[in-house]
Write a protein that holds these residues in place. Structure first.
Motif, short mmCIF file in Angstrom:
data_model
loop_
_atom_site.label_atom_id
_atom_site.label_comp_id
_atom_site.label_asym_id
_atom_site.label_seq_id
_atom_site.Cartn_x
_atom_site.Cartn_y
_atom_site.Cartn_z
N LYS A 101 2.81 4.61 5.75
CA LYS A 101 2.28 5.33 5.29
C LYS A 101 2.43 7.10 4.88
CE LYS A 101 0.01 1.63 1.94
NZ LYS A 101 0.91 1.44 0.71
N PRO A 102 3.15 8.13 4.87
CA PRO A 102 2.79 9.40 4.85
C PRO A 102 1.44 9.86 4.77
CG PRO A 102 4.45 8.60 3.34
CD PRO A 102 3.94 8.02 3.17
N GLN A 103 0.62 9.36 3.34
CA GLN A 103 -0.89 10.00 3.21
C GLN A 103 -2.00 9.05 3.91
OE1 GLN A 103 0.89 7.66 1.04
NE2 GLN A 103 -0.57 6.20 0.01
N ASP A 104 -1.59 8.38 4.63
CA ASP A 104 -2.47 7.34 6.07
C ASP A 104 -1.95 6.59 6.47
OD1 ASP A 104 -4.65 6.07 7.29
OD2 ASP A 104 -5.12 5.05 5.51
N PRO A 105 -1.52 8.30 7.87
CA PRO A 105 -0.54 6.96 8.90
C PRO A 105 -1.51 6.21 9.54
CG PRO A 105 -0.87 10.00 9.16
CD PRO A 105 -1.56 9.24 7.99
N ASN A 106 -2.24 5.66 9.74
CA ASN A 106 -2.81 4.89 10.11
C ASN A 106 -3.10 3.18 9.73
OD1 ASN A 106 -4.78 6.21 12.25
ND2 ASN A 106 -6.09 6.73 9.97
N ARG A 107 -1.87 3.46 8.35
CA ARG A 107 -1.70 2.27 7.26
C ARG A 107 -0.29 2.20 7.52
NH1 ARG A 107 -3.93 2.59 1.22
NH2 ARG A 107 -2.89 0.44 2.08
N LYS A 108 0.20 0.99 7.21
CA LYS A 108 1.37 0.09 7.85
C LYS A 108 1.84 0.40 6.53
CE LYS A 108 2.21 -0.20 12.66
NZ LYS A 108 2.82 -1.22 12.37
N VAL A 109 3.39 0.41 5.94
CA VAL A 109 3.64 -0.46 4.89
C VAL A 109 3.89 -1.31 4.97
CG1 VAL A 109 6.24 0.40 3.58
CG2 VAL A 109 5.20 2.38 4.58
N ASN A 110 3.65 -1.89 3.49
CA ASN A 110 4.07 -3.59 2.69
C ASN A 110 5.05 -3.16 2.19
OD1 ASN A 110 4.36 -5.84 1.61
ND2 ASN A 110 1.77 -5.98 1.09
N PHE A 111 6.23 -3.67 2.53
CA PHE A 111 7.32 -3.43 1.45
C PHE A 111 7.86 -4.86 1.04
CE2 PHE A 111 9.83 -0.94 6.27
CZ PHE A 111 9.68 0.31 4.22
N LEU A 112 6.75 -5.84 1.83
CA LEU A 112 7.42 -7.14 0.40
C LEU A 112 6.31 -6.82 -0.90
CD1 LEU A 112 8.09 -9.92 0.42
CD2 LEU A 112 6.31 -10.86 1.70
N GLY A 113 5.22 -6.36 -0.38
CA GLY A 113 4.19 -5.56 -1.63
C GLY A 113 4.97 -5.01 -2.92
N ARG A 114 6.11 -4.20 -1.61
CA ARG A 114 6.45 -2.62 -3.18
C ARG A 114 7.75 -4.19 -3.92
NH1 ARG A 114 7.52 1.89 0.47
NH2 ARG A 114 5.13 3.36 0.82
N LEU A 115 8.22 -4.80 -2.55
CA LEU A 115 9.50 -5.61 -3.53
C LEU A 115 8.47 -6.95 -4.87
CD1 LEU A 115 12.40 -5.74 -3.19
CD2 LEU A 115 11.83 -7.83 -1.28
N ASN A 116 7.49 -7.25 -4.69
CA ASN A 116 6.59 -7.38 -5.49
C ASN A 116 6.12 -6.58 -6.56
OD1 ASN A 116 4.82 -10.36 -4.64
ND2 ASN A 116 6.40 -9.11 -2.93
N ARG A 117 5.77 -5.61 -6.65
CA ARG A 117 6.09 -4.60 -7.50
C ARG A 117 6.82 -4.56 -8.65
NH1 ARG A 117 2.44 -1.66 -3.33
NH2 ARG A 117 4.41 0.46 -4.01
#
Length: 371
Positions: A332-348
Motif C-alpha cells: 500500500k502506498p500509504q503504508d509500505p508495511n502492508r501488502k495489497v489485498n487484491f481479492l479484497g478489492r475484487l470483493n468491494r
C-alpha cells in the motif's frame, strides 16, 4: 417463487443438463415432441471461412430497477415468445479487460465468484475462469472464442486450449492475438439473473424454433485497474448500470428437417429483431446510447479517470494477482508495511455498501414482477 436451478450455481454440468431438460420439456408442451435441439451453427463467409459468432443484442439502462416487470413485458410485446418454466439461474461475474482500446479484438478474463465452504462470507474467490476473445462493439453478430482455463494456468499461453476447441476454424488473427501476454486494464463486477425462452414465427421461420438466452445484469466498473480508491469519483467504483441481453443459444427443428446456412441465420437474425424492436421501444426514454461491449466499457471508464496506457503498462497487473489476499510484490502506498489485498478489492466491486449489487434472487423477483 421456486427457482430450482439456483441450487446448481456452483455446478456447470448439472446446471446445463437441467436447462436442456427444461427446454426439451417446454418444446413437448408446445406439441413439438419430434423436435431436436441443435447449437447455433457456424457462420460461413462468402469465402468459405467458418466463424464462431455470438448472435446477441442488448440495451443498457442507468439502473437495474428500471427492468421491473421485464418478463411480463416480453410475453406481452413479443408474439410467439414462450418463457421456459423454471429456467431461472444466475451468476456472479468478475470480468477483467486484458487488452487496450487500440487492440484489434476484445480480450477478457471472466470468472464466477463463490464463497468457500465454511469461509468468512466477506471473502469470495474467482472460480471457473475463462479467457475470451471477441470482435469489438456490441450491436452486430460478433466473433467469439472462449476457453476455460485452470487457475494454475492463468499465466500460460491459452493457444493450445483454443486450438483444441476450435481447430482449423480459429482465425489466424485471433490465434496471433491470443498469444499476447494478458495484462489487467480494469474490472467489472456483474450480478446476472438469466433465463431462457423459445421463439416461434411460422410465417417467417417455418418449423424452426429459436432458443433464446435472456439475462439482466447489474454491474459496477472499477475506477482504476488495481481497483484502488480514486479521488476523482471519491470511490473505487466509477460506474454502475444495468443491461438486458438476449442471445441465440441454438434452435429446435423437426428431426427429419434440413435447413440451409442462410435459412438458419435468417431465422436467428429475425428472432433477435423480434425481441429488440418492442423492447427498445418500451425502454426508449431510458436507454443509454452506449455502443460498447462490457469489456470496452471497462476500458473507457478507466481511461475516463485520466489513466493512460503507459500507466497501465507500468502497473503490469497480472490476472493471478487478483486471486490473492496478500500480494507477493505490491504494498500500500500509504503504508509500505502492508501488502495489497487484491481479492479484497475484487470483493468491494460487488459488496461495497454504497454500490452493493443486488442478490441474484432479488433480481429475478424484480424482472418477474407484474407490471
Amino acid at each position: 417463487m421456486e427457482r430450482p436451478l439456483l441450487k446448481h450455481i456452483r455446478n456447470h454440468e448439472a446446471l446445463f443438463l437441467e436447462i436442456a431438460r427444461l427446454r426439451d420439456l417446454a418444446i413437448e408442451q408446445l406439441g413439438l415432441g419430434n423436435y431436436e435441439f441443435s447449437k447455433t451453427p457456424k457462420f460461413i463467409s462468402e469465402t468459405g471461412e467458418r466463424f464462431t459468432i455470438e448472435p446477441e443484442r442488448s440495451i443498457i439502462l442507468p439502473d437495474y430497477h428500471l427492468f421491473k416487470g421485464l418478463k411480463h413485458a416480453l410475453t406481452e410485446r413479443v408474439p410467439g415468445l414462450t418463457i421456459v418454466e423454471h429456467s431461472d439461474c444466475g451468476y456472479r461475474y468478475p470480468t477483467a479487460a486484458l487488452a487496450g482500446l487500440d487492440a484489434p479484438f476484445i480480450k477478457r478474463l471472466r470468472s464466477e465468484y463463490f464463497h468457500r465452504v465454511d469461509e468468512d462470507r466477506s471473502i469470495c474467490r474467482p472460480v471457473n475462469l475463462s479467457y475470451g476473445i471477441k470482435s469489438r462493439g456490441k450491436a452486430d453478430n460478433r466473433l467469439e472464442y472462449e476457453v476455460w482455463v485452470p487457475e494454475s494456468q492463468l499465466e500460460a499461453d491459452p493457444m493450445p486450449l483454443l486450438v483444441e476447441k476450435y481447430g482449423e476454424d480459429l482465425p489466424h488473427e485471433v490465434r496471433h492475438f491470443a498469444q499476447q501476454k494478458p495484462m489487467i486494464y480494469g474490472w467489472m463486477g456483474v450480478k446476472r439473473a438469466a433465463f431462457e425462452a423459445l421463439y416461434r414465427n411460422p410465417a417467417v421461420m417455418g418449423d424452426l424454433v429459436i432458443c433464446i438466452g435472456l439475462s439482466v445484469d447489474a454491474y459496477n466498473i472499477g475506477a482504476r485497474p488495481d481497483l484502488s480508491f480514486s479521488p476523482t469519483v471519491d470511490s473505487s467504483i466509477a460506474a454502475s448500470n444495468a443491461e438486458f441481453e438476449w442471445e441465440v443459444m441454438g434452435y429446435y427443428a423437426p428431426d427429419d428437417a434440413h435447413y440451409t446456412h442462410d435459412e438458419l441465420w435468417a431465422a436467428i437474425n429475425h428472432s433477435l429483431e423480434a425481441i429488440g424492436e418492442p423492447i427498445s421501444e418500451l425502454y426508449a426514454d431510458d436507454i443509454m446510447p452506449i455502443m460498447e461491449s462490457k469489456t470496452e466499457r471497462i476500458l473507457s471508464t478507466v481511461y475516463g479517470q485520466g489513466i493512460t496506457t503507459d500507466e497501465i503498462r507500468e502497473l503490469n497487473l497480472r490476472p493471478q494477482e487478483f486471486l490473492q489476499t496478500s500480494s507477493e510484490r505490491r504494498v500500500k502506498p500509504q503504508d509500505p508495511n502492508r501488502k495489497v489485498n487484491f481479492l479484497g478489492r475484487l470483493n468491494r466491486l460487488f459488496y461495497q455498501p454504497e454500490h452493493q449489487l443486488p442478490a441474484i434472487e432479488s433480481l429475478h423477483d424484480l424482472i418477474a414482477h407484474s407490471r
